[in-house]
Design an enzyme around this catalytic site. Structure first.
Site, short mmCIF file in Angstrom:
data_model
loop_
_atom_site.label_atom_id
_atom_site.label_comp_id
_atom_site.label_asym_id
_atom_site.label_seq_id
_atom_site.Cartn_x
_atom_site.Cartn_y
_atom_site.Cartn_z
CB CYS A 219 -0.97 -0.02 1.18
SG CYS A 219 -0.19 -0.11 2.81
NE ARG B 164 -3.71 2.53 2.61
CZ ARG B 164 -3.70 3.39 1.59
NH1 ARG B 164 -4.83 3.64 0.92
NH2 ARG B 164 -2.59 3.99 1.22
#
Length: 280
Positions: free
Chosen positions: A238, A243
């Site tokens: 990410c 994430r």
């Protein structure tokens, strides 16, 4: 949850409410908003600051083994403790902390499905009181670097049909229009775009509106339709690795993919490397 490959690592808020005061269970809250814990947290939960506790503060890297052991001792966690991680933003940094726990070989680490939001939405109790420390001993295992991807390994994965790269950022980040999520400062990399051959499957597509994970059939379709299947070696990335740890958790523990790594250098590293290939 019985259809997940490893349903034992995912617990519901009802389970947490039942075991919240069990001395063999320790709740750990890790939030994007570093002030959220102090505003109210699940009784008995300790709070970790992602900027200070889940990384080295000078050299950007995972905590050294001695620092990780000190963090768990400070949190009254022993080797036989069940750790339940949860946090805001549908468990972004909770899954990152879980990833670190698995790197250092903690046997029983879990994620609270739906995270902090679901607990609050259900009107469950919170407190601002800090938990009382209790005796613990902790010895981490040697780090398992098979769970982590480096920039060198990412280069090997590019354009290799046996491998898959998953960019879990938003479409605007993937295209290069943005360098970070829209609500954050646009900083952290010199260039925008994505790693060549990476499929864009935003992390949020794996969860329902209430933050809980989607059923295994939906998850399997989501990733396989983009060429990300269990017979491939997979790297998720990410912007800074939190994430993508969420997607790493989904692929590894909910779908049971055997070889998934989290590239925590992610776009802040790749987007600033001289000569690194980038597509827009």
């Amino acid at each position: 949850m019985s259809n997940y490959a490893h349903p034992e690592v995912l617990v519901e808020t009802e389970w947490v409410a039942e075991y919240v005061r069990d001395p063999k269970v320790r709740l750990v809250e890790v939030d994007v908003d570093t002030g959220a814990y102090d505003s109210g947290h699940i009784p008995g939960a300790v709070g970790w600051n992602w900027k200070q506790d889940t990384q080295q503060t000078v050299r950007r890297d995972v905590p050294e083994q001695s620092a990780w052991e000190a963090l768990l001792l400070r949190s009254s966690i022993g080797n036989d403790t069940t750790i339940v991680f949860y946090g805001d933003n549908n468990n972004w940094f909770a899954t990152f902390a879980f990833w670190l726990a698995k790197i250092y070989g903690h046997a029983d680490a879990r994620i609270m499905n739906g995270g902090r939001k679901k607990w609050l939405d259900e009107g469950r109790p919170v407190t601002t009181d800090a938990p009382q420390p209790r005796p613990a001993q902790y010895r981490a295992q040697a780090p398992n670097w098979n769970l982590r991807a480096t920039r060198e390994l990412v280069r090997e994965y590019i354009a290799n049909g046996r491998h898959a790269l998953v960019d879990v950022r938003s479409p605007k980040e993937y295209s290069g229009e943005l360098l970070a999520p829209e609500n954050l400062p646009q900083e952290g990399a010199q260039r925008g775009g994505h790693i060549p051959s990476a499929a864009n499957i935003p992390w949020g597509m794996a969860v329902r509106e209430n933050g809980t994970f989607k059923p295994v059939e939906e998850l399997k379709t989501l990733y396989e339709n983009k060429g990300v299947s269990g017979d491939k070696q997979v790297i998720a990335y990410c912007r800074i690795g939190e994430r993508s740890s969420h997607t790493w958790f989904v692929l590894t523990y909910l779908l049971g993919y055997a070889n998934v790594r989290n590239y925590d250098g992610s776009w802040t590293e790749w987007g600033s490397l001289i000569g690194a290939p980038i597509e827009k």
